[in-house]
Design an enzyme around this catalytic site. Structure first.
Site, PDB file in Angstrom:
ATOM      1  N   PRO A 187       0.917  -1.120   0.040  1.00 28.94           N
ATOM      2  CA  PRO A 187       0.109   0.149  -0.084  1.00 28.94           C
ATOM      3  C   PRO A 187       0.812   1.163   0.087  1.00 28.94           C
ATOM      4  O   PRO A 187       1.878   1.298   0.652  1.00 28.94           O
ATOM      5  CB  PRO A 187      -0.619  -0.107   1.347  1.00 28.94           C
ATOM      6  N   HIS A 188       0.427   2.298  -0.746  1.00 28.18           N
ATOM      7  CA  HIS A 188       1.023   3.564  -0.913  1.00 28.18           C
ATOM      8  C   HIS A 188       0.058   4.534  -1.226  1.00 28.18           C
ATOM      9  O   HIS A 188      -0.960   4.163  -1.731  1.00 28.18           O
ATOM     10  CB  HIS A 188       2.254   3.442  -1.709  1.00 28.18           C
ATOM     11  N   GLY A 189       0.423   5.678  -1.065  1.00 26.19           N
ATOM     12  CA  GLY A 189      -0.609   6.903  -1.231  1.00 26.19           C
ATOM     13  C   GLY A 189      -0.686   7.105  -2.848  1.00 26.19           C
ATOM     14  O   GLY A 189      -0.055   6.675  -3.507  1.00 26.19           O
TER      15      GLY A 189
END
Length: 149
Positions: free
Chosen positions: A63-65
């Site tokens: 997960p990342h922005g």
């Protein structure tokens, strides 16, 4: 200058989350505690996940922005949380959540280094069996060699 994105204090071998949403929140808290992101980054990670799954295969999610969350990133960093019981990630089993915050595109080389480890089934088994954060870091050490800022 080389940046150390993953350190032993950012590796959790027994994550407490039981859902994808809880895992994203757990990862965001670790990135925030590392001084890498502002509290706003968690919602950007959740938004990214709603657009496209960050499941990568071989029990790994990254997960990342979103790109719009750049101002929430203070420094490049990575956290890794391992789960004893697989999490349901859109119908896929995830046991390792590696959250990434990349300053100025620095995350692309980290993603590449991480993908190399997790494309090797034997290496994945070693990550899942590792008994200390130091052992995990030794397996993933290339992620630190991958970032220049």
């Amino acid at each position: 200058m080389t940046t150390t994105v993953l350190t032993t204090d950012r590796i959790v071998l027994n994550g407490t989350a039981r859902t994808r949403e809880e895992a994203i929140a757990e990862a965001a808290r670790l990135l925030e505690a590392a001084g890498a992101v502002t509290p706003a980054y968690e919602s950007a990670m959740t938004e990214r996940e709603s657009l496209v799954s960050t499941f990568m295969g071989n029990y790994l999610a990254i997960p990342h922005g979103t790109n719009e969350a750049k101002e929430a990133i203070l420094a490049s960093a990575m956290t890794l949380v391992r789960y004893e019981q697989p999490l349901d990630w859109d119908g896929n089993e995830v046991r390792v959540v590696a959250a990434i915050a990349g300053k100025e595109g620095g995350h692309m080389s980290v993603l590449s280094a991480l993908a190399m480890v997790f494309s090797d089934d034997a290496a994945v088994e070693q990550v899942l069996a590792a008994e200390t954060p130091e052992a995990v870091l030794a397996l993933l050490g290339d992620v630190n060699d991958a970032v220049d800022e």
